[in-house]
Scaffold this motif. Structure first.
Motif, short mmCIF file in Angstrom:
data_model
loop_
_atom_site.label_atom_id
_atom_site.label_comp_id
_atom_site.label_asym_id
_atom_site.label_seq_id
_atom_site.Cartn_x
_atom_site.Cartn_y
_atom_site.Cartn_z
N SER A 88 -2.62 14.94 9.03
CA SER A 88 -2.41 13.69 9.32
C SER A 88 -2.51 12.99 7.95
O SER A 88 -1.78 12.31 7.64
CB SER A 88 -3.32 12.87 10.26
N SER A 92 0.17 11.26 5.72
CA SER A 92 0.23 9.78 5.43
C SER A 92 0.82 9.78 3.84
O SER A 92 1.14 8.72 3.49
CB SER A 92 -1.49 9.35 5.58
N THR A 96 3.69 7.92 2.23
CA THR A 96 3.46 6.81 1.31
C THR A 96 4.18 7.29 -0.22
O THR A 96 5.06 6.25 -0.65
CB THR A 96 1.90 6.96 0.85
N LEU A 243 -0.31 3.86 3.68
CA LEU A 243 -1.28 4.76 4.06
C LEU A 243 -1.83 4.12 5.51
O LEU A 243 -2.46 4.99 6.30
CB LEU A 243 -2.59 4.77 3.34
N ASN A 263 0.32 10.59 11.66
CA ASN A 263 -0.47 10.25 10.24
C ASN A 263 -1.82 9.72 10.29
O ASN A 263 -2.15 9.52 11.83
CB ASN A 263 0.26 9.00 9.54
N SER A 264 -2.67 9.43 9.73
CA SER A 264 -4.10 9.00 9.96
C SER A 264 -4.21 7.94 10.86
O SER A 264 -5.12 7.90 11.55
CB SER A 264 -4.68 8.83 8.58
#
Length: 315
Positions: A88, A92, A96, A243, A263-264
């Motif tokens: 993740s 991210s 980005t 992010l 993603n995170s």
């Protein structure tokens, strides 16, 4: 010395001091801290206090009910051994980087164009800024319907989209996320570049024309250098936004296919509101804050943005 003479001397000194130009950076004319107090209180209540609570929760074990239990570094150790978390973070960063690479040149070109005096420029700029007025949720729902593999455009243009299921493969899903973010947020950065381009002194372009420089050379040798600080500001906003992208992932892909677009920020949501592991979710949130802050500081340092000074400081 008589009283009248002394008064005249004092008046002359006062006039001389008033005429003396103040040195830049002396702080003359700056408002006191009381002017910033409301904003400081607001920032403390809604940013610093929640951040402090997240820091505390990252070292606890809590499912949302009862009282949190201290767990030490247990949550952090789980993240280090979690392959989904590592993936993740990588996703991210990919989102980005792709967002910055696509939005930056597009925003600069559109911003410089919008700063000119072309015919119908104001009308076209107003139309182009419409996506900026819509919420992220509304934009995501709109594009989810438009790109639906069964009823959307891809199902009608199989010659371009293949089987039409853009959300079924990682490359297609990531491409959709980057495209939707670009469609909505490029107008914001275009607005930044438009204002910065209009602030460039016209005498620079006039001197370049006298020297025989064309529009392309003027763009690369005058416009871009003058937009340097705006590029840094815009890029930092893109990095922090990239992010922490969540809404778009939630509505468009839900982290799929599988975990290929998890993603995170979305993984944090899954840990908190699907697995009810608020301790681990807080650790992920704190990690995102640290990564975004570190990247922003590095960009500011490397670009020299922190050494920029305004000639109108204190006015």
């Amino acid at each position: 010395m008589t009283t009248a003479t002394a008064s005249a001397v004092d008046s002359e000194k006062t006039i001389r001091n008033r005429r003396r130009p103040s040195r830049p950076g002396t702080g003359v004319g700056r408002p006191g801290f009381a002017w910033a107090a409301p904003a400081a209180v607001f920032f403390g209540l809604f940013a610093l206090v929640p951040l402090l609570l997240v820091v505390v929760l990252s070292f606890t074990r809590w499912n949302g009910l009862g009282s949190p239990e201290f767990a030490g570094l247990e949550n952090w150790n789980k993240l280090l051994d979690d392959p989904v978390m590592v993936k993740s973070l990588w996703l991210s960063l990919v989102l980005t980087v792709l967002g910055v690479a696509v939005q930056t040149p597009l925003s600069i070109l559109l911003g410089v164009w919008a700063a000119g005096h072309q015919r119908n420029r104001a009308v076209l700029s107003a139309i182009y800024f419409v996506p900026l007025l819509l919420s992220i949720t509304a934009v995501s729902v709109l594009w989810r319907a438009v790109l639906d593999p069964n009823f959307g455009i891809p199902s009608r243009a199989t010659w371009l989209f293949g089987d039409g299921n853009l959300f079924g493969v990682q490359a297609g899903a990531l491409g959709v996320l980057v495209f939707v973010s670009t469609w909505q947020f490029t107008p914001l950065h275009t607005l930044l570049y438009q204002g910065a381009a209009r602030a460039i002194p016209q005498v620079l372009y006039q001197a370049a024309q006298i020297d025989g420089a064309g529009r392309v050379r003027q763009f690369f040798h005058i416009t871009l250098p003058q937009l340097r600080n705006t590029v840094v500001t815009s890029t930092i906003l893109m990095v922090v936004g990239g992010l922490t992208t969540f809404d778009t992932v939630l509505i468009l892909t839900q982290g799929g296919p599988g975990t290929d677009t998890t993603n995170s920020a979305y993984y944090m949501y899954q840990k908190a509101f699907k697995s009810f592991d608020f301790g681990t979710a807080s650790a992920i949130a704190l990690l995102l804050v640290l990564v975004a802050g570190l990247v922003s500081l590095v960009m500011v340092r490397l670009s020299g943005y922190d050494r920029m000074r305004s000639t109108m400081e204190g006015v």
